[in-house]
Scaffold this motif. Structure first.
Motif, mmCIF file in Angstrom:
data_model
loop_
_atom_site.group_PDB
_atom_site.id
_atom_site.type_symbol
_atom_site.label_atom_id
_atom_site.label_comp_id
_atom_site.label_asym_id
_atom_site.label_seq_id
_atom_site.Cartn_x
_atom_site.Cartn_y
_atom_site.Cartn_z
ATOM 1 N N THR A 175 4.481 6.542 -0.778
ATOM 2 C CA THR A 175 5.081 6.956 0.487
ATOM 3 C C THR A 175 6.272 6.091 0.878
ATOM 4 O O THR A 175 6.904 6.317 1.919
ATOM 5 C CB THR A 175 4.038 6.900 1.628
ATOM 6 O OG1 THR A 175 3.490 5.574 1.711
ATOM 7 C CG2 THR A 175 2.904 7.877 1.353
ATOM 8 N N HIS A 221 0.871 4.152 -2.903
ATOM 9 C CA HIS A 221 0.571 5.547 -2.559
ATOM 10 C C HIS A 221 1.788 6.462 -2.704
ATOM 11 O O HIS A 221 1.677 7.680 -2.514
ATOM 12 C CB HIS A 221 0.031 5.634 -1.140
ATOM 13 C CG HIS A 221 -1.356 5.076 -1.002
ATOM 14 N ND1 HIS A 221 -1.911 4.718 0.218
ATOM 15 C CD2 HIS A 221 -2.296 4.795 -1.926
ATOM 16 C CE1 HIS A 221 -3.133 4.251 0.019
ATOM 17 N NE2 HIS A 221 -3.388 4.294 -1.267
ATOM 18 N N ILE A 245 0.830 -1.212 0.000
ATOM 19 C CA ILE A 245 0.000 0.000 0.000
ATOM 20 C C ILE A 245 0.858 1.253 0.000
ATOM 21 O O ILE A 245 0.560 2.236 -0.692
ATOM 22 C CB ILE A 245 -0.950 0.012 1.217
ATOM 23 C CG1 ILE A 245 -1.811 -1.250 1.235
ATOM 24 C CG2 ILE A 245 -1.825 1.259 1.200
ATOM 25 C CD1 ILE A 245 -2.716 -1.395 0.045
ATOM 26 N N ASP A 246 1.945 1.211 0.748
ATOM 27 C CA ASP A 246 2.839 2.372 0.819
ATOM 28 C C ASP A 246 3.504 2.635 -0.528
ATOM 29 O O ASP A 246 3.695 3.793 -0.922
ATOM 30 C CB ASP A 246 3.913 2.135 1.892
ATOM 31 C CG ASP A 246 3.308 1.886 3.260
ATOM 32 O OD1 ASP A 246 3.025 2.851 3.974
ATOM 33 O OD2 ASP A 246 3.101 0.702 3.596
ATOM 34 N N SER A 260 -5.694 0.051 -10.047
ATOM 35 C CA SER A 260 -4.978 1.282 -10.364
ATOM 36 C C SER A 260 -3.795 1.038 -11.308
ATOM 37 O O SER A 260 -3.241 -0.063 -11.388
ATOM 38 C CB SER A 260 -4.460 1.935 -9.074
ATOM 39 O OG SER A 260 -3.478 1.113 -8.467
ATOM 40 N N ILE A 268 -7.603 -0.005 -5.492
ATOM 41 C CA ILE A 268 -6.144 -0.070 -5.395
ATOM 42 C C ILE A 268 -5.599 -1.093 -6.389
ATOM 43 O O ILE A 268 -4.645 -0.830 -7.121
ATOM 44 C CB ILE A 268 -5.714 -0.424 -3.963
ATOM 45 C CG1 ILE A 268 -6.069 0.711 -2.999
ATOM 46 C CG2 ILE A 268 -4.216 -0.725 -3.899
ATOM 47 C CD1 ILE A 268 -5.805 0.398 -1.549
#
Length: 258
Positions: free
Chosen positions: A119, A117, A113-114, A154, A151
């Motif tokens: 990050t 995104h 997820i990081d 994407s 997600i």
């Protein structure tokens, strides 16, 4: 010194480290001649043969329902590939229930997820097990995700898998089950081949047909179905499998997998 370890204690695991011998899938290392390991080998062979025609060893594993063993098979397959000397990574793509992350890298503090995104960088989140050569991309989720399908659908997810496919010989993605959620249907833009796991004596055929009926892309790209948790004693009753030929002493080592 104050930080010295007492007898019987172990040093704390680093956040991006894969735990050794945590899970049934380590049987492919600890018992390489078992029926279970041989079954996982057959999946790898099918993937290798399929690769000659479709290209790319990116494989998504799913099941009709939860608890049919898809995550165990996914980790087993990735670990077996790593043991064979290939670069291999397993990705926890089950964003509703990241069970592989909880088992393989419970101390991971960032993951897929990081990266999606922006990050964290990919190299910062990949977990490793030096002894086996296996790599793992965890899914660290602090609270339930309501938009997991978005997600997976994407462009960032597609680019991530494409980058992994350039770095690794095998990219094994553990996906959500088909029936409860729609997430698998969102993966067609980055998964070229799927393997479906069904549980011996449990998976309802009607549920399976309905689940596949709503997942056209997976159905069209399905490499095969794995019958998991099979009772080999009952299988002996079937013609062919029950022949003594398949139980020659030189090939009869086995492991019980639950």
């Amino acid at each position: 010194p104050a930080d010295a370890l007492q007898d019987g204690e172990y040093p704390p695991e680093r956040p991006q480290t894969i735990r050794s011998n945590a899970g049934v899938f380590w049987a492919v290392v600890n018992d390489p001649f078992s029926h279970y390991t041989e079954g996982v080998r057959s999946i790898k062979v099918a993937i290798d043969l399929n690769n000659q025609t479709r290209g790319g060893r990116v494989v998504g594993l799913s099941s009709a329902l939860p608890n049919e063993g898809k995550s165990t098979v996914a980790a087993s397959l990735a670990l077996l590939c790593a043991q064979a000397g290939a670069s291999s990574i397993v990705v926890d793509g089950d964003l509703r229930n990241p069970s592989l992350t909880k088992l393989m890298a419970p101390n991971a503090d960032k993951g897929l997820i990081d990266v999606i995104h922006g990050t964290a960088k990919l190299e910062e989140v990949i977990c490793k097990n030096d002894a086996s050569g296996l790599h793992f991309l965890p899914a660290v989720i602090s609270s339930p995700l309501a938009h997991s399908s978005e997600i997976l659908a994407s462009d960032a997810m597609r680019v991530l898998i494409e980058n992994l496919s350039k770095q690794y010989d095998y990219v094994i993605v553990d996906l959500s089950p088909l029936a409860p959620v729609i997430d698998v249907r969102s993966t067609g833009h980055f998964i070229p081949t799927y393997v479906l796991i069904v549980e011996w004596g449990k998976t309802n055929i009607d549920v399976l047909e309905q689940a596949l009926g709503h997942a056209r892309t997976m159905r069209e790209r399905l490499l095969g179905v794995v019958l998991n948790k099979a009772d080999t004693t009952l299988l002996k009753r079937y013609e062919g499998y029950g022949s003594d030929y398949y139980y020659h002493p030189n090939y009869s080592q086995r492991v019980e997998v639950s």
